[in-house]
Design a protein around this motif. Sequence first.
Motif, PDB file in Angstrom:
ATOM      1  N   UNK A 248       0.830  -1.214   0.000  1.00 40.87           N
ATOM      2  CA  UNK A 248       0.000   0.000   0.000  1.00 40.87           C
ATOM      3  C   UNK A 248       0.857   1.254   0.000  1.00 40.87           C
ATOM      4  N   UNK A 249       1.999   1.224   0.681  1.00 39.94           N
ATOM      5  CA  UNK A 249       2.897   2.388   0.693  1.00 39.94           C
ATOM      6  C   UNK A 249       3.422   2.682  -0.710  1.00 39.94           C
ATOM      7  N   UNK A 250       3.702   1.621  -1.454  1.00 40.35           N
ATOM      8  CA  UNK A 250       4.171   1.776  -2.830  1.00 40.35           C
ATOM      9  C   UNK A 250       3.104   2.428  -3.701  1.00 40.35           C
ATOM     10  N   UNK A 251       1.853   1.970  -3.577  1.00 39.86           N
ATOM     11  CA  UNK A 251       0.765   2.528  -4.376  1.00 39.86           C
ATOM     12  C   UNK A 251       0.470   3.973  -3.959  1.00 39.86           C
ATOM     13  N   UNK A 252       0.540   4.268  -2.663  1.00 41.48           N
ATOM     14  CA  UNK A 252       0.322   5.639  -2.188  1.00 41.48           C
ATOM     15  C   UNK A 252       1.366   6.578  -2.778  1.00 41.48           C
ATOM     16  N   UNK A 253       2.626   6.146  -2.783  1.00 40.72           N
ATOM     17  CA  UNK A 253       3.692   6.977  -3.353  1.00 40.72           C
ATOM     18  C   UNK A 253       3.460   7.225  -4.848  1.00 40.72           C
ATOM     19  N   UNK A 254       3.092   6.165  -5.568  1.00 44.95           N
ATOM     20  CA  UNK A 254       2.816   6.311  -7.002  1.00 44.95           C
ATOM     21  C   UNK A 254       1.629   7.247  -7.226  1.00 44.95           C
ATOM     22  N   UNK A 255       0.603   7.134  -6.392  1.00 42.66           N
ATOM     23  CA  UNK A 255      -0.583   7.992  -6.513  1.00 42.66           C
ATOM     24  C   UNK A 255      -0.230   9.460  -6.342  1.00 42.66           C
ATOM     25  N   UNK A 256       0.538   9.774  -5.300  1.00 38.44           N
ATOM     26  CA  UNK A 256       0.905  11.171  -5.024  1.00 38.44           C
ATOM     27  C   UNK A 256       1.735  11.746  -6.168  1.00 38.44           C
ATOM     28  N   UNK A 257       2.733  11.002  -6.604  1.00 39.13           N
ATOM     29  CA  UNK A 257       3.596  11.490  -7.691  1.00 39.13           C
ATOM     30  C   UNK A 257       2.798  11.646  -8.984  1.00 39.13           C
ATOM     31  N   UNK A 258       1.887  10.714  -9.238  1.00 37.43           N
ATOM     32  CA  UNK A 258       1.104  10.742 -10.476  1.00 37.43           C
ATOM     33  C   UNK A 258       0.208  11.968 -10.538  1.00 37.43           C
ATOM     34  N   UNK A 259      -0.566  12.206  -9.476  1.00 36.24           N
ATOM     35  CA  UNK A 259      -1.488  13.345  -9.514  1.00 36.24           C
ATOM     36  C   UNK A 259      -0.734  14.671  -9.533  1.00 36.24           C
ATOM     37  N   UNK A 260       0.395  14.733  -8.832  1.00 40.68           N
ATOM     38  CA  UNK A 260       1.160  15.987  -8.771  1.00 40.68           C
ATOM     39  C   UNK A 260       1.824  16.292 -10.102  1.00 40.68           C
ATOM     40  N   UNK A 261       2.505  15.310 -10.667  1.00 43.75           N
ATOM     41  CA  UNK A 261       3.173  15.542 -11.947  1.00 43.75           C
ATOM     42  C   UNK A 261       2.163  15.841 -13.048  1.00 43.75           C
ATOM     43  N   UNK A 262       1.050  15.101 -13.073  1.00 41.40           N
ATOM     44  CA  UNK A 262       0.045  15.332 -14.108  1.00 41.40           C
ATOM     45  C   UNK A 262      -0.513  16.744 -14.066  1.00 41.40           C
ATOM     46  N   UNK A 263      -0.831  17.228 -12.880  1.00 40.41           N
ATOM     47  CA  UNK A 263      -1.406  18.567 -12.762  1.00 40.41           C
ATOM     48  C   UNK A 263      -0.387  19.659 -13.068  1.00 40.41           C
TER      49      UNK A 263
END
Length: 497
Positions: A288-303
Amino acid sequence: MNPEILQDLESFFPEIVLTLALLAVVLADIALPKLRTRATFLVAAVGLLAALCFTIPLFGAPEKALFYNMVALDRLAVFFKGFLVLASFLVLLAAPGSKELSGSHLGEFYALLLGVTLGMLLLASSVDMLMLYLSLEMVSLTSYIMVGYVRHDRQSNEASLKYILFGAVSTGSMLYGITLLFGLTGSTKMPAIREALSSGGASGGNGMTLLVATALILAGFGFKTAAVPFHFWCPDVYTGAPTPVTAFLSVAPKAAGFATLIRFFFSGLSDTTTSASQWSASGALNWTSLVIAVSIITMTLGNIAALRQDNLKRLLAYSSIAHAGYMLMGAAVLSREGVQSVLIYLITYLFMNLGAFLVVIEIFNQTNSFNVNDYRGLYRRSPFLTIAMTIFLLSLMGIPPFAGFFGKLFVFAAAVNHNLAWFAVIGALNSVIGVYYYARVIKAMIIEGGGEEGAGIKLTRKSQALVWIMLLPTVGMMLFWDRIQALTGRSWKFFVG
């Protein structure tokens, strides 16, 4: 023939119908040269509608595994079957009206659309890692061809090549991860993998190998969902592909990717706790920590990357990456609420994102441009398209009372209820960043003056009807919210062996 196979085929009618429709489209394209345009469209439309009709009765079917435990028939699979068939049908309706595809032979395009839909249905219901990989390859190969479908367009051809190269690396990494996981657990079946990890024998002393295997498998899921750092293909492919294909890729394969991601992590790498609607990570790996990290980076970089985009297709591509980050937030929450929030988000995203791309198609048909500056003064040329696009963009922002607000609300609420309030705050801050680049387009359409005030945009009745089909759910989805909650509340259950 084995009687068990015959029984399994009775629950496999949507896939069978799509296969027959695909063959019928190819035959109609060859045998009816003078009527091929209408005949192939009608056959494809009837095939998708029939598949949708055969999907609906499956909601009441008992949970079971089909074809020697290769695919599952459960509520999650049935939900995504209906969702994916509906998304393909909406794209099918939009494709003939696109100027980008007007000079192409559409019979083959419809066959490819049916083929990729069949692959997505298999992908969403796979409970065996090899079946999952083969389904992913089927979806990918047909998608590569669709992206480069306009043969005379160099940008489309370049996009297809980039898509192939990134896809080969991502899916190759995934296959290597599957081999490592098989070596650790001795099985490719998700329930067997879960049991091996839960017993401790597969994870004890092999935590690093399990982490590497999971990260490599996540590469395949990340490729389909356009999650960072597997997103590099997305902006160029979305920009170069014909807009109907871009709209399709932004919704359907992404949804199929989330379906299999949820199934793998929840069914293969998690255990249910005392509550049937709560899970905990199996073995020594806290994925879950891995997916949380990917989620944060994904939404931030995309925006952040979307802030400086002037090409609207490229802007929506980075927007799509950001929305993948929001949906990963729900997937990282090991609860029924987390899965349900992803399903709700996908329903809202289907109509608002396809609607935005449909407006882009109509404006390109008139202006031959995707540049945001060419949207200046659009309200003078087409008040209807301006209002529609504004609503779609406000919904993508997450502004109430539009559908997108409820999608984000459920995702953020799932994180808060799982003691991840800080995670929801990061998502909310990213939503604020997203307001800026969506508002740029609205400002150009309504506030800024354009140089073509007298050049009105005329829409056919079919185009108007399609915009309304996307617009009404985006605006009025809250009127049916109880039914949507009930549907998604039932659809989170999946086969666990």
